[in-house]
Design an enzyme around this catalytic site. Structure first.
Site, PDB file in Angstrom:
ATOM      1  N   ASP A  69     -34.234 -34.319  32.262  1.00 42.93           N
ATOM      2  CA  ASP A  69     -34.220 -34.881  30.911  1.00 42.93           C
ATOM      3  C   ASP A  69     -32.977 -34.390  30.196  1.00 42.93           C
ATOM      4  O   ASP A  69     -32.502 -33.273  30.459  1.00 42.93           O
ATOM      5  CB  ASP A  69     -35.469 -34.457  30.138  1.00 42.93           C
ATOM      6  CG  ASP A  69     -36.734 -35.121  30.664  1.00 42.93           C
ATOM      7  OD1 ASP A  69     -36.666 -36.277  31.109  1.00 42.93           O
ATOM      8  OD2 ASP A  69     -37.798 -34.475  30.611  1.00 42.93           O
TER       9      ASP A  69
ATOM     10  N   ASP B 209     -37.395 -42.731  31.023  1.00 49.19           N
ATOM     11  CA  ASP B 209     -38.441 -42.636  30.003  1.00 49.19           C
ATOM     12  C   ASP B 209     -38.236 -43.690  28.919  1.00 49.19           C
ATOM     13  O   ASP B 209     -39.201 -44.292  28.427  1.00 49.19           O
ATOM     14  CB  ASP B 209     -38.443 -41.248  29.367  1.00 49.19           C
ATOM     15  CG  ASP B 209     -38.710 -40.130  30.354  1.00 49.19           C
ATOM     16  OD1 ASP B 209     -39.383 -40.378  31.377  1.00 49.19           O
ATOM     17  OD2 ASP B 209     -38.233 -39.002  30.099  1.00 49.19           O
TER      18      ASP B 209
END
Length: 174
Positions: A128, A153
């Protein structure tokens, strides 16, 4: 207008168009993650704006780091879940290729799911790097930082919003 039960191509294109979109999502997702892994160490951060940083974070769990601290079983569980979801989505895309909004949503979710599965297979965690923060988030998130996320995401989120919109529009028509 094609209906969800119509297996014809309709005006929305065929299966390959939607698989192509999913593939583009996967490519962009993996390219951005390669850049982050190549230029950042875990925990590194770069200031971009007053509300956005690029960071390197690892998530062994699911959304909002759910199950991040589990003993390791979650890696294989989320890989299997992602593979099953991908198979179901491809089947759904084959069944409804002419429905533009529905198929767009499913292609986004497919690309995002596969992008995160690739991370879990290669690294054991999802990379991330998008870190948004605002003071008004402080009561909910530490320091006002929304949990870091990635392109996959984002695609899953866009897909989910489009699925809800598709359903609302479908119900409104009937």
């Amino acid at each position: 207008m094609a209906t969800r039960g119509n297996k014809g191509k309709g005006s929305g294109g065929g299966l390959l168009q939607w698989l192509g979109l999913a593939f583009i999502v996967i490519l962009v997702d993996q390219f951005t993650k390669v850049l982050v892994v190549g230029y950042y160490h875990l925990g590194d951060s770069s200031y971009v704006t007053s509300f956005f940083n690029v960071v390197r974070a690892h998530n062994r769990g699911a959304a909002f780091s759910f199950l991040n601290d589990a003993s390791g079983w979650q890696r294989w569980f989320f890989i299997a879940l992602g593979c099953v979801a991908a198979a179901v989505i491809v089947w759904m895309l084959r069944s409804h290729p002419g429905q533009k909004l529905f198929s767009f949503a499913m292609a986004c979710i497919l690309g995002g799911a596969v992008g995160n599965v690739i991370d879990r297979v290669l690294h054991g965690y999802v990379v991330d790097f998008l870190d948004f923060h605002w003071n008004w988030l402080a009561p909910v998130f530490s320091g006002g930082h929304f949990p870091a996320f990635n392109v996959a995401d984002s695609a899953i989120t866009v897909g989910a919003v489009c699925l809800i919109l598709d359903e609302l529009l479908r119900v409104r028509k009937s």
